[in-house]
Motif scaffolding. Structure first.
Motif, PDB file in Angstrom:
ATOM      1  N   LEU A 145      43.103  32.182  46.630  1.00 39.72           N
ATOM      2  CA  LEU A 145      43.038  33.334  45.723  1.00 39.72           C
ATOM      3  C   LEU A 145      42.955  34.623  46.537  1.00 39.72           C
ATOM      4  O   LEU A 145      42.250  34.677  47.554  1.00 39.72           O
ATOM      5  N   ILE A 179      42.429  36.457  36.712  1.00 36.54           N
ATOM      6  CA  ILE A 179      43.344  36.151  37.824  1.00 36.54           C
ATOM      7  C   ILE A 179      44.756  36.495  37.350  1.00 36.54           C
ATOM      8  O   ILE A 179      45.273  35.869  36.417  1.00 36.54           O
ATOM      9  N   THR A 180      45.376  37.510  37.941  1.00 36.45           N
ATOM     10  CA  THR A 180      46.732  37.872  37.539  1.00 36.45           C
ATOM     11  C   THR A 180      47.719  36.854  38.114  1.00 36.45           C
ATOM     12  O   THR A 180      47.612  36.439  39.269  1.00 36.45           O
ATOM     13  N   THR A 229      39.309  42.263  41.122  1.00 32.32           N
ATOM     14  CA  THR A 229      40.154  41.322  40.392  1.00 32.32           C
ATOM     15  C   THR A 229      40.786  40.359  41.389  1.00 32.32           C
ATOM     16  O   THR A 229      40.810  40.623  42.602  1.00 32.32           O
ATOM     17  N   TYR A 230      41.296  39.257  40.861  1.00 35.09           N
ATOM     18  CA  TYR A 230      41.950  38.244  41.688  1.00 35.09           C
ATOM     19  C   TYR A 230      43.446  38.216  41.402  1.00 35.09           C
ATOM     20  O   TYR A 230      43.889  38.501  40.286  1.00 35.09           O
ATOM     21  N   GLN A 231      44.203  37.830  42.427  1.00 39.02           N
ATOM     22  CA  GLN A 231      45.628  37.576  42.252  1.00 39.02           C
ATOM     23  C   GLN A 231      45.888  36.117  42.601  1.00 39.02           C
ATOM     24  O   GLN A 231      45.331  35.584  43.569  1.00 39.02           O
ATOM     25  N   ALA A 232      46.727  35.454  41.801  1.00 41.29           N
ATOM     26  CA  ALA A 232      47.015  34.039  42.028  1.00 41.29           C
ATOM     27  C   ALA A 232      47.702  33.843  43.374  1.00 41.29           C
ATOM     28  O   ALA A 232      48.506  34.679  43.792  1.00 41.29           O
ATOM     29  N   GLN A 257      36.215  35.538  35.094  1.00 35.26           N
ATOM     30  CA  GLN A 257      37.008  36.260  36.093  1.00 35.26           C
ATOM     31  C   GLN A 257      38.480  36.270  35.670  1.00 35.26           C
ATOM     32  O   GLN A 257      38.997  35.287  35.143  1.00 35.26           O
ATOM     33  N   LEU A 295      36.327  31.029  44.057  1.00 30.78           N
ATOM     34  CA  LEU A 295      36.000  32.430  43.768  1.00 30.78           C
ATOM     35  C   LEU A 295      35.205  33.016  44.935  1.00 30.78           C
ATOM     36  O   LEU A 295      34.748  32.287  45.825  1.00 30.78           O
ATOM     37  N   TYR A 351      41.590  38.271  46.595  1.00 31.56           N
ATOM     38  CA  TYR A 351      40.584  39.100  45.917  1.00 31.56           C
ATOM     39  C   TYR A 351      40.738  40.559  46.322  1.00 31.56           C
ATOM     40  O   TYR A 351      40.853  40.879  47.510  1.00 31.56           O
TER      41      TYR A 351
END
Length: 436
Positions: free
Chosen positions: A253, A200-201, A261-264, A198, A307, A255
């Motif tokens: 996180l 994670i930006t 995608t995930y963002q921090a 996955q 996640l 989503y």
């Protein structure tokens, strides 16, 4: 404000696909998606977009060619230094569409979480050394009690949690910002990290301030620029400031179900820097709930995220957390929570001498002439109404009010008992004015 040179070791650029520690299929898919979405056909341009060295990008292209996903265009591009161009085959376009359906992410290759953890250690907030001179320079615009810097300095240098408390309007937020300015050095923030396939930006232009790129001296034999992994952005140490809007869910996180995608979360974005929780006690959730969320990170220097699948994993927690509140700590925390906050520093209002010093400094800065009779009237007649409780914000408030009145009336800036009384009336709401 760069107040100290950076001793942070830069992340070295990857030397080959085998050393990337990413699934080959993920790297291939990101390459294909990037070519498809951005219509790039030159390896040199691709290398910049996916943030890999030219040789590694070519290695990736060659792998995709071997799988018949990419083909050489057969002609050299004169506009690109006679560089060979590449395009997606029909199979490559089909794979790009399929991969985009799984995840919209394309562009910079992510950094594996395990690799990022090593960089976090190299640039830890706990490695910094802040001196009294650095704190004094960063907070030179503030009038502070003489012993405050002596208490703040060791707390900042330890890189541990700090609780600042005291009555409102005495500069807790300004002090927090001064601590940020005192850090001064640069760290490396990944554009994105990878865990379990996955993406994670992490890099966020709102949180992270990109540092100016190093420029090589043309007369120097030693080249320093371009020597780090460009999947990272060289930045000032980050500062995240939250207030009454902070909620526990903002620490999870984020989503995106459309892009998949995930963002921090905020605390991961602030890694290597400062996380300021301002106005603690004004959030919708109780302060105890918020601090309970921080207990494991504060004690063990690691956080636990989840996640969408429910799988939990550890990420580094390397952040100087500063809690700021107008409430007494005993009123909003239990003893267990207080024990986990390493430094508790009370920020009191000034005494009368400190108040006058601030008042004179603000008046000089705003070009308001001082008037002794007005100040005597203020101290003898107005402040007894509030039990002679002085606060750092009051000089700015009162002088700004008098300036507004003078400008409205079309008269030169001046300080009179009448004007100070009009300004004073706007600073407080009388009990009898409250509609019940």
């Amino acid at each position: 404000m760069n107040m100290q040179s950076s001793n942070v070791m830069a992340p070295p650029p990857p030397k080959g696909l085998a050393g990337m520690q990413l699934p080959m299929s993920m790297m291939r898919d990101i390459l294909i998606k990037t070519m498809f979405r951005m219509n790039i056909d030159m390896v040199s341009e691709l290398a910049k977009v996916i943030c890999l060295p030219l040789a590694v990008t070519q290695e990736l292209i060659d792998m995709a060619r071997g799988q018949r996903l990419v083909e050489a265009m057969g002609t050299l591009n004169a506009n690109s230094g006679n560089e060979m161009g590449y395009q997606l085959t029909d199979a490559g376009k089909a794979l790009a569409l399929d991969a985009l359906a799984q995840s919209e992410y394309f562009g910079a290759m992510p950094v594996p979480l395990a690799v990022y953890e090593e960089q976090v250690k190299r640039q830890s907030i706990r490695n910094i050394h802040v001196t009294r001179d650095q704190l004094t320079t960063a907070m030179g615009h503030l009038i502070l009690p003489p012993d405050l810097l002596g208490n703040l300095g060791p707390a900042v240098g330890a890189g541990r949690s700090i609780l600042m408390y005291g009555p409102p309007g005495n500069g807790k937020s300004s002090i927090s910002n001064g601590i940020r300015d005192a850090l001064g050095d640069k760290i490396y923030v990944p554009r994105a990290i990878e865990y379990s396939g996955q993406v994670i930006t992490v890099y966020d232009p709102i949180v992270h301030t990109s540092a100016e790129a190093d420029v090589d001296d043309p007369n120097s034999l030693r080249r320093t620029s371009g020597r780090f992994d460009t999947r990272y952005v060289r930045c000032e140490r980050p500062t995240v400031i939250t207030g009454g809007e902070l909620s526990v869910s903002m620490l999870d996180l984020v989503y995106n179900p459309v892009a998949r995608t995930y963002q921090a979360p905020l605390q991961l974005k602030s890694t290597g820097g400062i996380f300021i929780v301002d106005d603690l006690g004004r959030q919708a959730e109780p302060p105890q709930t918020l601090v309970n969320r921080w207990i494991v990170p504060l004690e063990e220097s690691k956080d636990i995220l989840a996640l969408q699948s429910g799988e939990k994993f550890e990420v580094p927690f390397d952040t100087l957390v500063i809690f700021s509140t107008n409430f007494h700590p005993n009123a909003i925390f239990d003893k267990a929570a207080l024990r986990r906050i390493f430094y508790k520093i009370k920020i009191d209002g000034p005494d009368q001498a400190g108040f006058l010093k601030i008042f004179a400094m603000v008046a000089r800065k705003k070009k308001m002439p001082l008037d002794e009779a007005t100040l005597i009237h203020l101290l003898n007649n107005r402040y007894p109404e509030i039990d002679n409780v002085y606060a750092n914000y009051q000089p700015v408030f009162l002088i700004d009010q008098m300036i507004s009145i003078c400008e409205f009336e079309g008269i030169p800036y001046q300080m009179t008992p009448e004007l100070i009384d009009r300004a004073w009336a706007n600073m407080f709401v009388k009990e009898e004015d409250i509609v019940r």
